[in-house]
Write a protein that holds these residues in place. Structure first.
Motif, PDB file in Angstrom:
ATOM      1  N   ARG A  92     -25.235   5.094  28.012  1.00  0.00           N
ATOM      2  CA  ARG A  92     -24.751   5.693  28.980  1.00  0.00           C
ATOM      3  C   ARG A  92     -23.613   6.047  30.386  1.00  0.00           C
ATOM      4  O   ARG A  92     -24.844   5.907  31.064  1.00  0.00           O
ATOM      5  CB  ARG A  92     -26.677   6.209  28.317  1.00  0.00           C
ATOM      6  CG  ARG A  92     -26.771   7.039  27.531  1.00  0.00           C
ATOM      7  CD  ARG A  92     -28.132   7.636  27.526  1.00  0.00           C
ATOM      8  NE  ARG A  92     -27.931   8.933  28.735  1.00  0.00           N
ATOM      9  CZ  ARG A  92     -29.440   9.288  28.929  1.00  0.00           C
ATOM     10  NH1 ARG A  92     -29.948   8.884  29.487  1.00  0.00           N
ATOM     11  NH2 ARG A  92     -28.678  10.921  29.776  1.00  0.00           N
ATOM     12  N   ASN A 140     -22.446  17.526  28.526  1.00  0.00           N
ATOM     13  CA  ASN A 140     -23.101  18.560  28.736  1.00  0.00           C
ATOM     14  C   ASN A 140     -21.324  19.917  29.265  1.00  0.00           C
ATOM     15  O   ASN A 140     -20.857  19.801  30.657  1.00  0.00           O
ATOM     16  CB  ASN A 140     -24.409  19.679  29.022  1.00  0.00           C
ATOM     17  CG  ASN A 140     -24.391  21.186  29.734  1.00  0.00           C
ATOM     18  OD1 ASN A 140     -24.934  21.465  28.682  1.00  0.00           O
ATOM     19  ND2 ASN A 140     -24.603  21.195  30.468  1.00  0.00           N
ATOM     20  N   THR A 198     -22.393   9.599  23.866  1.00  0.00           N
ATOM     21  CA  THR A 198     -23.300   9.661  23.539  1.00  0.00           C
ATOM     22  C   THR A 198     -24.519  10.798  23.899  1.00  0.00           C
ATOM     23  O   THR A 198     -25.009  10.497  24.266  1.00  0.00           O
ATOM     24  CB  THR A 198     -24.149   8.052  23.976  1.00  0.00           C
ATOM     25  OG1 THR A 198     -23.621   8.232  25.525  1.00  0.00           O
ATOM     26  CG2 THR A 198     -22.986   7.183  23.515  1.00  0.00           C
ATOM     27  N   GLY A 199     -23.487  11.838  24.749  1.00  0.00           N
ATOM     28  CA  GLY A 199     -24.217  12.826  25.475  1.00  0.00           C
ATOM     29  C   GLY A 199     -23.403  13.772  26.011  1.00  0.00           C
ATOM     30  O   GLY A 199     -22.068  13.244  26.488  1.00  0.00           O
ATOM     31  N   LEU A 205     -18.703  12.122  18.468  1.00  0.00           N
ATOM     32  CA  LEU A 205     -19.875  11.987  18.758  1.00  0.00           C
ATOM     33  C   LEU A 205     -20.502  10.720  18.157  1.00  0.00           C
ATOM     34  O   LEU A 205     -20.774  10.410  17.145  1.00  0.00           O
ATOM     35  CB  LEU A 205     -21.414  12.878  18.504  1.00  0.00           C
ATOM     36  CG  LEU A 205     -20.352  14.141  18.714  1.00  0.00           C
ATOM     37  CD1 LEU A 205     -21.244  15.470  18.988  1.00  0.00           C
ATOM     38  CD2 LEU A 205     -19.971  13.889  20.781  1.00  0.00           C
ATOM     39  N   ARG A 251     -21.358   8.043  32.840  1.00  0.00           N
ATOM     40  CA  ARG A 251     -21.856   9.605  32.996  1.00  0.00           C
ATOM     41  C   ARG A 251     -20.553   9.435  34.137  1.00  0.00           C
ATOM     42  O   ARG A 251     -20.682   9.375  34.857  1.00  0.00           O
ATOM     43  CB  ARG A 251     -22.807  10.328  33.004  1.00  0.00           C
ATOM     44  CG  ARG A 251     -23.035  11.807  33.509  1.00  0.00           C
ATOM     45  CD  ARG A 251     -23.790  12.649  33.710  1.00  0.00           C
ATOM     46  NE  ARG A 251     -24.665  11.928  32.064  1.00  0.00           N
ATOM     47  CZ  ARG A 251     -26.238  12.754  32.057  1.00  0.00           C
ATOM     48  NH1 ARG A 251     -26.361  13.083  33.120  1.00  0.00           N
ATOM     49  NH2 ARG A 251     -27.030  12.472  31.224  1.00  0.00           N
ATOM     50  N   LYS A 298     -26.267   5.719  33.508  1.00  0.00           N
ATOM     51  CA  LYS A 298     -27.801   6.392  33.093  1.00  0.00           C
ATOM     52  C   LYS A 298     -28.407   5.900  32.488  1.00  0.00           C
ATOM     53  O   LYS A 298     -29.186   5.833  31.487  1.00  0.00           O
ATOM     54  CB  LYS A 298     -27.797   7.795  32.450  1.00  0.00           C
ATOM     55  CG  LYS A 298     -26.849   8.892  33.302  1.00  0.00           C
ATOM     56  CD  LYS A 298     -27.891   9.384  33.787  1.00  0.00           C
ATOM     57  CE  LYS A 298     -28.476  10.493  34.023  1.00  0.00           C
ATOM     58  NZ  LYS A 298     -28.937  10.702  35.312  1.00  0.00           N
ATOM     59  N   ARG A 341     -23.944  11.174  15.835  1.00  0.00           N
ATOM     60  CA  ARG A 341     -23.963  13.099  15.297  1.00  0.00           C
ATOM     61  C   ARG A 341     -22.583  13.116  14.258  1.00  0.00           C
ATOM     62  O   ARG A 341     -21.436  12.955  14.546  1.00  0.00           O
ATOM     63  CB  ARG A 341     -23.866  14.715  16.221  1.00  0.00           C
ATOM     64  CG  ARG A 341     -23.865  15.207  15.694  1.00  0.00           C
ATOM     65  CD  ARG A 341     -23.468  17.083  17.259  1.00  0.00           C
ATOM     66  NE  ARG A 341     -23.765  17.742  16.694  1.00  0.00           N
ATOM     67  CZ  ARG A 341     -24.109  18.823  17.168  1.00  0.00           C
ATOM     68  NH1 ARG A 341     -24.071  19.000  18.688  1.00  0.00           N
ATOM     69  NH2 ARG A 341     -24.045  20.396  17.170  1.00  0.00           N
ATOM     70  N   GLY A 352     -23.118  21.159  22.877  1.00  0.00           N
ATOM     71  CA  GLY A 352     -23.030  20.896  23.968  1.00  0.00           C
ATOM     72  C   GLY A 352     -22.498  21.790  25.097  1.00  0.00           C
ATOM     73  O   GLY A 352     -21.929  21.684  26.129  1.00  0.00           O
ATOM     74  N   ASP A 368     -20.218  14.146  30.699  1.00  0.00           N
ATOM     75  CA  ASP A 368     -19.855  13.585  29.106  1.00  0.00           C
ATOM     76  C   ASP A 368     -20.568  11.908  29.654  1.00  0.00           C
ATOM     77  O   ASP A 368     -19.895  11.017  30.624  1.00  0.00           O
ATOM     78  CB  ASP A 368     -18.569  13.108  28.645  1.00  0.00           C
ATOM     79  CG  ASP A 368     -18.770  14.376  28.446  1.00  0.00           C
ATOM     80  OD1 ASP A 368     -18.834  15.200  27.659  1.00  0.00           O
ATOM     81  OD2 ASP A 368     -17.117  14.838  28.373  1.00  0.00           O
ATOM     82  N   ASP A 369     -21.293  11.492  28.371  1.00  0.00           N
ATOM     83  CA  ASP A 369     -21.724  10.137  28.390  1.00  0.00           C
ATOM     84  C   ASP A 369     -20.951   9.103  28.066  1.00  0.00           C
ATOM     85  O   ASP A 369     -21.244   9.957  26.247  1.00  0.00           O
ATOM     86  CB  ASP A 369     -23.069  10.431  28.354  1.00  0.00           C
ATOM     87  CG  ASP A 369     -24.229  10.758  29.337  1.00  0.00           C
ATOM     88  OD1 ASP A 369     -24.202  10.895  30.277  1.00  0.00           O
ATOM     89  OD2 ASP A 369     -25.123  11.367  28.832  1.00  0.00           O
ATOM     90  N   SER A 373     -20.521   5.443  25.329  1.00  0.00           N
ATOM     91  CA  SER A 373     -21.136   4.184  24.891  1.00  0.00           C
ATOM     92  C   SER A 373     -20.417   2.610  26.023  1.00  0.00           C
ATOM     93  O   SER A 373     -19.987   1.862  25.013  1.00  0.00           O
ATOM     94  CB  SER A 373     -21.229   4.284  23.784  1.00  0.00           C
ATOM     95  OG  SER A 373     -19.584   4.368  23.185  1.00  0.00           O
TER      96      SER A 373
END
Length: 239
Positions: free
Chosen positions: A230, A124, A121-122, A180, A232, A226, A183, A41, A132-133, A135
């Protein structure tokens, strides 16, 4: 992969002399590199290659699955070939901003996990900003502001950031080593560990600052819902 990733040992290297192992069009593969490819990311480094007073602009760095190694993509035509010895120079301002944001992301994730049980959860990280996302089921802007405030208090403690390697089985026994949600670390024997003592410990392959004080201050930019699990946070850092 046979390229030695020097930034994993010293993220502050700005220049390096390396030998070209392979050239495929505008893709250059080296024996060693200080360039961080896009991974985890975190955006890739940019910079230049210098040989015989000629400069070649590196516009992208990535792990090429077909080649099985890190490739450095140069802009335009070039006359580089296997066996050439060149100087690698990274765009330091870009790298340092990515390092500051990356370490900030670890602190935010640690506070979010500790206080609210949320996993990432996500996400960049680019030079301009990061997101950052998490949970989280409930969308609560005050929760995010609380996490940012606590993270900034940690940053001010000027904690040394430690980097070391552990056998995979030993590392995965550490509570919270993976933050994560979907992952796991790569299936390799030794995992690179980034630890902020008393704050966070994660398996991580990217560049980081040496001390939390270098981050400066985390500045929230936007908080967005999101969808389910999610929530964010967009943020940046300032001196």
């Amino acid at each position: 992969m046979t390229t030695k990733l020097l930034y994993q040992y010293d993220s502050y290297l700005k220049e390096n002399t390396a030998t070209i192992r392979e050239v495929i069009g505008n893709k250059i593969v080296f024996d060693t590199t200080i360039f961080h490819p896009r991974s985890g990311g975190v955006d890739h480094d940019t910079g230049k290659l210098v040989k015989d007073n000629k400069e070649y602009r590196v516009v992208q760095v990535l792990f090429d699955k077909n080649i099985g190694d890190v490739v450095h993509i140069v802009d335009g035509e070039h006359d580089l070939k296997a066996g050439d010895v060149v100087k690698q120079v990274i765009d330091w301002n870009r790298r340092y901003k990515l390092m500051r944001l990356h370490t900030a992301a670890h602190i935010l994730a640690s506070v979010m996990y500790r206080d609210y049980g949320a996993l990432i959860t996500g996400g960049n990280i680019s030079e301009e900003y990061a997101y950052d996302d998490y949970s989280l089921e409930e969308f609560n802007k005050e929760l995010f502001l609380d996490v940012v405030e606590k993270a900034n208090q940690i940053i001010k403690r000027n904690i040394e950031v430690k980097v070391y390697w552990l056998p995979r089985e030993e590392a995965l026994k550490i509570p919270g080593i993976v933050k994560l949600a979907k992952r796991m670390p790569p299936n390799i024997d030794m995992l690179r560990i980034v630890e902020i003592p008393g704050v966070d410990i994660q398996a991580d392959g990217g560049p980081h600052v040496k001390n939390t004080g270098e981050i400066g201050e985390i500045v929230p930019l936007k908080i967005v819902n999101k969808g389910r699990k999610r929530k964010r946070l967009y943020y940046t850092v300032k001196p």
